[in-house]
Scaffold this motif. Structure first.
Motif, PDB file in Angstrom:
ATOM      1  N   ALA A 177     -29.875  74.204  19.212  1.00  0.00           N
ATOM      2  CA  ALA A 177     -30.834  75.018  19.951  1.00  0.00           C
ATOM      3  C   ALA A 177     -31.225  76.269  19.169  1.00  0.00           C
ATOM      4  N   GLN A 178     -30.256  76.888  18.498  1.00  0.00           N
ATOM      5  CA  GLN A 178     -30.545  78.077  17.704  1.00  0.00           C
ATOM      6  C   GLN A 178     -31.478  77.754  16.544  1.00  0.00           C
ATOM      7  N   ILE A 179     -31.224  76.646  15.862  1.00  0.00           N
ATOM      8  CA  ILE A 179     -32.056  76.244  14.723  1.00  0.00           C
ATOM      9  C   ILE A 179     -33.475  75.952  15.181  1.00  0.00           C
ATOM     10  N   LEU A 180     -33.616  75.248  16.307  1.00  0.00           N
ATOM     11  CA  LEU A 180     -34.950  74.903  16.810  1.00  0.00           C
ATOM     12  C   LEU A 180     -35.727  76.148  17.219  1.00  0.00           C
ATOM     13  N   ARG A 181     -35.047  77.103  17.858  1.00  0.00           N
ATOM     14  CA  ARG A 181     -35.714  78.356  18.222  1.00  0.00           C
ATOM     15  C   ARG A 181     -36.151  79.112  16.970  1.00  0.00           C
ATOM     16  N   LEU A 182     -35.288  79.101  15.965  1.00  0.00           N
ATOM     17  CA  LEU A 182     -35.596  79.792  14.712  1.00  0.00           C
ATOM     18  C   LEU A 182     -36.828  79.183  14.050  1.00  0.00           C
ATOM     19  N   ILE A 183     -36.871  77.849  13.955  1.00  0.00           N
ATOM     20  CA  ILE A 183     -38.005  77.176  13.316  1.00  0.00           C
ATOM     21  C   ILE A 183     -39.296  77.474  14.076  1.00  0.00           C
ATOM     22  N   GLY A 184     -39.245  77.367  15.396  1.00  0.00           N
ATOM     23  CA  GLY A 184     -40.429  77.631  16.205  1.00  0.00           C
ATOM     24  C   GLY A 184     -40.936  79.051  16.045  1.00  0.00           C
ATOM     25  N   GLN A 185     -40.023  80.012  16.005  1.00  0.00           N
ATOM     26  CA  GLN A 185     -40.414  81.411  15.853  1.00  0.00           C
ATOM     27  C   GLN A 185     -41.033  81.670  14.492  1.00  0.00           C
ATOM     28  N   LEU A 186     -40.464  81.073  13.438  1.00  0.00           N
ATOM     29  CA  LEU A 186     -40.990  81.274  12.092  1.00  0.00           C
ATOM     30  C   LEU A 186     -42.397  80.703  11.959  1.00  0.00           C
ATOM     31  N   VAL A 187     -42.632  79.538  12.562  1.00  0.00           N
ATOM     32  CA  VAL A 187     -43.966  78.934  12.519  1.00  0.00           C
ATOM     33  C   VAL A 187     -44.980  79.839  13.208  1.00  0.00           C
ATOM     34  N   SER A 188     -44.606  80.367  14.371  1.00  0.00           N
ATOM     35  CA  SER A 188     -45.513  81.241  15.120  1.00  0.00           C
ATOM     36  C   SER A 188     -45.778  82.544  14.377  1.00  0.00           C
ATOM     37  N   ASP A 189     -44.725  83.148  13.817  1.00  0.00           N
ATOM     38  CA  ASP A 189     -44.860  84.444  13.162  1.00  0.00           C
ATOM     39  C   ASP A 189     -45.673  84.358  11.871  1.00  0.00           C
ATOM     40  N   GLN A 190     -45.515  83.262  11.126  1.00  0.00           N
ATOM     41  CA  GLN A 190     -46.125  83.163   9.804  1.00  0.00           C
ATOM     42  C   GLN A 190     -47.352  82.263   9.767  1.00  0.00           C
ATOM     43  N   ASP A 191     -47.753  81.689  10.916  1.00  0.00           N
ATOM     44  CA  ASP A 191     -48.956  80.861  11.006  1.00  0.00           C
ATOM     45  C   ASP A 191     -48.934  79.715   9.993  1.00  0.00           C
ATOM     46  N   ILE A 192     -47.785  79.055   9.873  1.00  0.00           N
ATOM     47  CA  ILE A 192     -47.672  77.905   8.981  1.00  0.00           C
ATOM     48  C   ILE A 192     -47.662  76.632   9.815  1.00  0.00           C
ATOM     49  N   GLY A 193     -47.831  75.510   9.179  1.00  0.00           N
ATOM     50  CA  GLY A 193     -47.772  74.228   9.863  1.00  0.00           C
ATOM     51  C   GLY A 193     -46.389  73.624   9.742  1.00  0.00           C
ATOM     52  N   LEU A 194     -45.957  72.907  10.765  1.00  0.00           N
ATOM     53  CA  LEU A 194     -44.644  72.261  10.760  1.00  0.00           C
ATOM     54  C   LEU A 194     -44.794  70.791  11.099  1.00  0.00           C
ATOM     55  N   LEU A 195     -44.277  69.937  10.229  1.00  0.00           N
ATOM     56  CA  LEU A 195     -44.114  68.520  10.531  1.00  0.00           C
ATOM     57  C   LEU A 195     -42.629  68.284  10.688  1.00  0.00           C
ATOM     58  N   MET A 196     -42.197  68.024  11.917  1.00  0.00           N
ATOM     59  CA  MET A 196     -40.772  67.885  12.215  1.00  0.00           C
ATOM     60  C   MET A 196     -40.466  66.431  12.555  1.00  0.00           C
ATOM     61  N   ILE A 197     -39.492  65.867  11.870  1.00  0.00           N
ATOM     62  CA  ILE A 197     -39.166  64.450  11.985  1.00  0.00           C
ATOM     63  C   ILE A 197     -37.802  64.289  12.642  1.00  0.00           C
ATOM     64  N   SER A 198     -37.719  63.405  13.622  1.00  0.00           N
ATOM     65  CA  SER A 198     -36.456  63.169  14.322  1.00  0.00           C
ATOM     66  C   SER A 198     -36.524  61.843  15.066  1.00  0.00           C
ATOM     67  N   HIS A 199     -35.349  61.290  15.380  1.00  0.00           N
ATOM     68  CA  HIS A 199     -35.283  60.133  16.275  1.00  0.00           C
ATOM     69  C   HIS A 199     -35.223  60.583  17.725  1.00  0.00           C
ATOM     70  N   ASP A 200     -35.002  61.891  17.935  1.00  0.00           N
ATOM     71  CA  ASP A 200     -34.784  62.443  19.274  1.00  0.00           C
ATOM     72  C   ASP A 200     -36.108  62.930  19.862  1.00  0.00           C
ATOM     73  N   LEU A 201     -36.704  62.129  20.705  1.00  0.00           N
ATOM     74  CA  LEU A 201     -37.994  62.467  21.304  1.00  0.00           C
ATOM     75  C   LEU A 201     -37.891  63.713  22.175  1.00  0.00           C
ATOM     76  N   ALA A 202     -36.754  63.904  22.850  1.00  0.00           N
ATOM     77  CA  ALA A 202     -36.588  65.065  23.725  1.00  0.00           C
ATOM     78  C   ALA A 202     -36.614  66.362  22.927  1.00  0.00           C
TER      79      ALA A 202
END
Length: 332
Positions: free
Chosen positions: A190-215
């Motif tokens: 949860a901490q890592i996901l919050r961190l990634i989301g915040q960095l994308v929002s703050d820096q206006d970058i694009g994120l392609l996130m790959i996982s088997h976990d749809l949730a």
């Protein structure tokens, strides 16, 4: 105001081997990611997710043949000369590789590994790179003093944060995160996901996130694409794909995870019988047909294409049961 397209993947194919031994791993993928947005890519192991991720920066082995287009800020990665490609890697787009436990150099200090992309791309002097490495560590929630540590001195969650710091070192426009929370406990995840989301929002970058976990993807990303047997079989807004999937495979993936806090349904997770098909021996018609509870005779005749299930939201699914929705006519 229209969104600026950062990544535009068009009819991408990846084939391993040649002749009779050729194995199609990615088959005609089309994806679009605007700047400042987060796109999730879901699917079981073996569906082609990691192959797609590596293809985006031409990191696949020489045995792989790639065709189509991968437009990064309008420039085709597949036609770049080596010098230009080297300049784009880490600086234009970077990768958080699957398995942080094994992606760091065991005999180099953390700070040196974060500083390396800065030095390779001549973004800083040696002293400046060390200072930037310390700054990045603090940005991802680690004390700057951890720059002197070796990977084995860090926990799994800390190593994952170091990988994210490395990915951010040269201020890329795009981050490709391949299973960034694998093998982490739920609190660190949860901490890592919050961190990634915040960095994308703050820096206006694009994120392609790959996982088997749809949730996890539904909770993190703006849109979701579901892959099966090398193809995208469903794509649309994250909430719709997770909560109201139109493809039987999308529904099966969604049903495989518990709905935390959903006291109304009290639905237990349900597994999906069977295994993904062998890419070298795909069934006729829809590749999901042998496992699909809704399969009919028409499913064996041809592989369905992505069709608009929701015109206003761009929700698409590749299934004979999806009746294409015509685009609304503009008002006079």
């Amino acid at each position: 105001m229209s969104e600026v397209t950062l990544l535009d993947v068009r009819d991408l194919h990846v084939v391993y081997g040649t002749g009779e031994a050729a194995v199609p791993a990615v088959r005609g993928i089309d994806l679009r990611l605007p700047a400042g947005r987060k796109l999730g890519l879901a699917g079981e192991s073996g569906c082609g997710k990691s192959t797609l991720a590596l293809a985006l920066l031409r990191l696949l082995p020489r045995t792989a043949r790639i065709s189509g287009q991968i437009l990064l800020d309008g420039e085709d990665v597949l036609t770049m000369r080596w010098g230009r490609l080297r300049a784009v890697r880490w600086a234009g787009a970077s990768v958080v590789f699957q398995g942080a436990m094994h992606s760091l150099n065991a005999v180099q200090r953390i700070g040196d590994q974060i500083a390396e992309p800065l030095l390779v791309h001549r973004r800083a002097t040696a002293a400046g790179a060390r200072a930037r490495a310390a700054e990045l560590l603090e940005q991802v929630g680690l004390p700057a003093s951890r720059a002197a540590a070796f990977p084995h001195e860090l926990s799994g969650g800390q190593r994952q944060r170091v990988m994210i710091a490395m990915a951010l070192a040269c201020d890329p426009r795009l981050i490709i995160a391949d299973e960034p929370t694998t093998a982490l406990d739920v609190m660190i995840q949860a901490q890592i996901l919050r961190l990634i989301g915040q960095l994308v929002s703050d820096q206006d970058i694009g994120l392609l996130m790959i996982s088997h976990d749809l949730a996890v993807l539904a909770d993190t990303c703006d849109r979701l694409a579901v892959m099966y047997a090398g193809r995208v079989v469903e794509e649309g807004p994250a909430g719709q794909v997770y909560g109201a999937a139109r493809h039987p495979y999308g529904r099966a993936l969604s049903a495989a995870f518990p709905r935390i806090g959903d006291m109304r349904s009290r639905r237990a997770p349900r597994g999906l019988p069977g295994d993904p098909p062998d890419p070298s021996a795909l069934p006729a018609g829809c590749a999901f047909r042998p496992r699909c509870p809704d399969a009919v005779e028409a499913c064996a005749s041809a592989e369905p294409v992505l069709a608009e299930a929701e015109a206003l939201t761009g929700h698409r699914a590749a299934c004979v049961h999806v009746v294409p929705v015509p685009c609304p006519s503009p008002r006079a």
